[in-house]
Each structure stands twice: as structure tokens, then as C-alpha cells.
Design a protein around this motif. Structure first.
Motif, PDB file in Angstrom:
ATOM      1  N   PRO A  87      18.931   4.676  -5.250  1.00 32.70           N
ATOM      2  CA  PRO A  87      18.393   3.648  -4.968  1.00 32.70           C
ATOM      3  C   PRO A  87      16.037   3.964  -5.180  1.00 32.70           C
ATOM      4  CG  PRO A  87      19.547   3.009  -3.156  1.00 32.70           C
ATOM      5  CD  PRO A  87      19.193   4.270  -3.290  1.00 32.70           C
ATOM      6  N   ILE A  88      15.669   2.749  -5.737  1.00 33.40           N
ATOM      7  CA  ILE A  88      14.683   2.857  -6.212  1.00 33.40           C
ATOM      8  C   ILE A  88      13.555   3.023  -4.586  1.00 33.40           C
ATOM      9  CG2 ILE A  88      12.367   2.219  -7.211  1.00 33.40           C
ATOM     10  CD1 ILE A  88      14.270   0.760  -9.448  1.00 33.40           C
ATOM     11  N   PRO A  89      12.911   4.095  -4.388  1.00 32.54           N
ATOM     12  CA  PRO A  89      12.377   3.595  -3.130  1.00 32.54           C
ATOM     13  C   PRO A  89      11.512   2.826  -2.745  1.00 32.54           C
ATOM     14  CG  PRO A  89      11.685   5.618  -4.257  1.00 32.54           C
ATOM     15  CD  PRO A  89      12.721   5.024  -4.634  1.00 32.54           C
ATOM     16  N   GLY A 124       9.988   8.972  -6.659  1.00 32.56           N
ATOM     17  CA  GLY A 124      10.644   8.115  -7.859  1.00 32.56           C
ATOM     18  C   GLY A 124       9.367   6.371  -6.695  1.00 32.56           C
ATOM     19  N   GLY A 125       9.886   5.554  -6.435  1.00 32.61           N
ATOM     20  CA  GLY A 125       8.863   4.065  -6.467  1.00 32.61           C
ATOM     21  C   GLY A 125       8.412   3.918  -7.621  1.00 32.61           C
ATOM     22  N   PHE A 126       7.015   2.924  -6.978  1.00 29.09           N
ATOM     23  CA  PHE A 126       6.378   1.822  -7.943  1.00 29.09           C
ATOM     24  C   PHE A 126       5.530   2.528  -8.268  1.00 29.09           C
ATOM     25  CE2 PHE A 126      10.213  -0.748  -5.967  1.00 29.09           C
ATOM     26  CZ  PHE A 126      10.475  -1.364  -7.064  1.00 29.09           C
ATOM     27  N   TYR A 160       7.244  -1.789   2.545  1.00 25.43           N
ATOM     28  CA  TYR A 160       7.144  -0.575   1.374  1.00 25.43           C
ATOM     29  C   TYR A 160       5.788   0.100   1.601  1.00 25.43           C
ATOM     30  CZ  TYR A 160       9.793  -3.074  -2.043  1.00 25.43           C
ATOM     31  OH  TYR A 160      10.660  -3.475  -2.800  1.00 25.43           O
ATOM     32  N   GLU A 161       5.482   1.853   1.176  1.00 23.51           N
ATOM     33  CA  GLU A 161       4.562   2.450   1.481  1.00 23.51           C
ATOM     34  C   GLU A 161       3.713   2.405   0.440  1.00 23.51           C
ATOM     35  OE1 GLU A 161       4.231   7.026   1.585  1.00 23.51           O
ATOM     36  OE2 GLU A 161       6.476   6.478   2.536  1.00 23.51           O
ATOM     37  N   HIS A 162       2.494   2.187   0.857  1.00 24.70           N
ATOM     38  CA  HIS A 162       1.806   2.482  -0.784  1.00 24.70           C
ATOM     39  C   HIS A 162       0.640   3.634  -0.064  1.00 24.70           C
ATOM     40  CE1 HIS A 162      -2.166   1.272  -2.473  1.00 24.70           C
ATOM     41  NE2 HIS A 162      -1.824   0.606  -3.210  1.00 24.70           N
ATOM     42  N   THR A 163       0.462   4.392  -1.528  1.00 28.22           N
ATOM     43  CA  THR A 163      -0.806   5.376  -1.701  1.00 28.22           C
ATOM     44  C   THR A 163      -0.798   5.378  -2.301  1.00 28.22           C
ATOM     45  OG1 THR A 163       1.495   6.733  -0.877  1.00 28.22           O
ATOM     46  CG2 THR A 163      -0.278   8.491  -2.180  1.00 28.22           C
ATOM     47  N   TRP A 208       2.930   3.057  -5.749  1.00 27.54           N
ATOM     48  CA  TRP A 208       1.833   5.027  -6.235  1.00 27.54           C
ATOM     49  C   TRP A 208       0.715   3.961  -7.466  1.00 27.54           C
ATOM     50  CZ3 TRP A 208       2.530   9.116  -4.147  1.00 27.54           C
ATOM     51  CH2 TRP A 208       3.820   9.466  -3.512  1.00 27.54           C
ATOM     52  N   GLN A 209      -0.596   3.901  -6.992  1.00 26.04           N
ATOM     53  CA  GLN A 209      -1.677   3.985  -7.538  1.00 26.04           C
ATOM     54  C   GLN A 209      -2.692   4.940  -7.780  1.00 26.04           C
ATOM     55  OE1 GLN A 209      -2.191  -0.146  -5.887  1.00 26.04           O
ATOM     56  NE2 GLN A 209      -2.889  -0.835  -7.959  1.00 26.04           N
TER      57      GLN A 209
END
Length: 301
Positions: free
Chosen positions: A39-41, A121-123, A71-74, A45-46
Motif C-alpha cells: 500500500p501507499i506508505p 513511495g508516499g505522498f 504520517y512521516e513528513h520529510t 515528501w516536500q
């Protein structure tokens, strides 16, 4: 060595046993159809390459940090971006060499989002966007209909006789916000295509990668939404087993699943555009908002 893409059609909703090997990743990755994708993790990411107006955009970034618990934000700066590309790409790989040699900030920022999403992966979302609805409310899936890519429309010609100025296809997809599973074939293909496109652009100008200063149009076609849209349309038949064109998407009002790709209607990611049936205000359909304060058109490449 660039990856070799070998698509196969779907049978009863699943890909025929198909092995795709992509050797540019640091660890050899083997795929056996979309059923092998996770699944989409829950990663956001920005990218901030010394954005000249970052202080004005920090409140937008904070919506991604605070509105999505779990959610992990990076936030990737130039150093962190190079580090993650080195982590996932082989030392002699074309993507790594191309990324490190690039002099254009916008080409590098576009390229980095695809490399990171392909590997982890991710957003992803641009700095000048903010969350309207928590990501967990953006889509739903079932065991027999998994969502492994989430893509929003940025343009729909509808029944207009001509394309809106600045648009190149009857339906285009935005890449200011998107999401995929790690190692998704669509994103791997995008990395491959962009790598070749950047090298071709340098060749057409007879300059080194470090000396590319692309026009707006060259950006759109090399790393931007036109390039992304072409890759999406190229992938959809492989995941559905049937032809998919803009006619299958124009006028879309509800999210629609094409194989493992969920396409979102115009107002999900592209409210406020002034065309394509886009509403001028936040509505029930709006998932995030793009303020179009990006500096890429005025940075000189």
C-alpha cells in the motif's frame, strides 16, 4: 544502466506473472505484477531548494505536518535530496549521474520527486500547497481493488473546441501533488523517461547537464505535467487491459479506479484554476489547495 519496462495486460484484475527488474536502484528490485506492491506508505515528501519565499509558505508546510497524524513528513533540502538519491541509486547508475550533474533547480526538483517516490513511495506535494482534508479521507480501497497510485487531474478540455493556453493535451494530470506505492512501475518508468529526456535536452542545446537553462515549455515537456501525463496514459492500458484515452476521463465527477491507479476529478487537487470545470472555492470535493506561488517560472531554470 536504465531500467527495461516490460508491461503485460491484466487478467481478471491481476497482472499475468511478469518479472520487471530495475537495476538503477541500489538494491535489485524485482516485481511480479502490481499484486506485489505494498500500500501507499504514510510518508509525506516536500522539497525546498532555498525557495525565495519559503518563510511565506511555511504555514502551508505545517498543514502537512500537523493535519495528518501518523504520517512521516520529510522536507528535503539540497543536501538531503542528494543523500536520498545516493542511498537508493547505484553509484554508476544513469539517474544518479544525471541528478548530480544537473544545474537547473526546477529540473532537479521535479526529478527528485520522481526518484524519491519510485524508491520509497508516499505522498508528494509542492511547498505552495496546503491540506484541506486529512489524507486518510482522500480515498478508500478494498482487498480486491487496491489503490497503488493516486493521481489528480489538472486540466480537462471538456467540450471546448480548443485547448486552454498553456495546455498541450485534452486531459492532463498534476504533479504538484501525487502519491504512489514504493517501486510502482509507473514511477519507475517516469524516472527512466525523465532521465532520457534530460539527457536529450542537453544534447539538443549541445551543452553539459550542468549548463541546461530550460524554457518554461521545455520544463513542461521534460520533467513537468506534460511529461507526467504522457507517462500516466502510457501506463493505464497495462493496468486495465484495455485502451484508455482522455475520453474515458473527460468530465470525471467522482474518483475512478483504473487497475491500481485511482484518478481524482479536477477539484480534488486543482480547485481554483478558472477552467476545466474547476470550482473557484474550497468545496466538498477539495482535498488540498494549490496556491501557485512557486518560483520555478522566474528562477531562470
Amino acid at each position: 544502466m536504465l531500467p527495461v519496462i516490460a508491461w503485460r495486460p491484466l487478467v481478471a484484475g491481476f497482472t499475468i506473472a511478469c518479472i520487471n527488474v530495475y537495476t538503477w536502484l541500489g538494491n535489485l528490485v524485482t516485481f511480479s505484477g502490481h499484486g506485489s506492491l505494498q500500500p501507499i506508505p504514510k510518508k509525506i515528501w516536500q522539497i525546498n531548494f532555498n525557495h525565495p519565499r519559503y518563510s511565506d509558505l511555511e504555514s502551508f508546510v505545517n498543514t502537512w505536518k500537523s493535519n495528518d497524524a501518523g504520517y512521516e513528513h520529510t522536507l528535503l533540502d539540497k543536501q538531503a535530496g542528494e543523500g536520498i538519491v545516493r542511498k537508493h541509486c547505484g553509484e554508476d547508475s544513469e539517474p544518479l549521474k544525471t541528478y548530480l550533474e544537473l544545474g537547473s533547480t526546477i529540473l532537479r526538483a521535479d526529478y527528485l520527486r520522481y526518484l524519491v517516490l519510485a524508491a520509497e513511495g508516499g505522498f508528494y506535494s509542492d511547498l505552495d500547497t496546503y491540506v484541506v482534508k486529512p489524507i486518510d479521507e482522500w480515498y478508500s480501497e478494498s482487498t480486491d481493488q487496491p489503490v497503488r497510485a493516486l493521481i489528480g487531474m489538472e486540466y480537462d478540455q471538456l467540450d471546448n473546441p480548443t485547448l486552454t493556453e498553456g495546455m498541450y493535451m485534452p486531459v492532463q494530470f498534476c504533479q504538484w501533488t501525487l502519491a504512489v506505492s514504493a517501486h510502482h512501475p509507473l514511477m519507475i518508468s517516469m524516472v527512466n523517461s525523465v532521465t532520457q529526456g534530460i539527457q536529450k535536452l542537453a544534447g539538443s542545446h549541445e551543452v553539459a547537464l550542468s549548463n541546461i537553462f530550460p524554457t518554461n515549455e521545455e520544463v513542461l515537456h521534460t520533467t513537468g505535467p506534460v511529461k507526467w501525463s504522457r507517462e500516466v496514459f502510457a501506463y493505464l492500458p497495462s493496468t486495465t487491459g484495455t485502451e484508455v484515452t482522455h475520453r474515458n476521463l473527460t468530465g470525471l465527477k467522482e474518483p475512478k479506479l483504473f487497475g491500481d491507479v485511482m484518478i481524482l476529478p479536477i477539484n480534488a487537487f486543482a480547485s481554483g484554476l478558472g477552467h476545466s470545470g474547476s470550482k473557484s472555492h474550497v468545496s466538498m470535493e477539495t482535498l488540498m489547495w494549490h496556491t501557485f506561488q512557486g518560483a520555478w517560472r522566474v528562477e531562470g531554470g
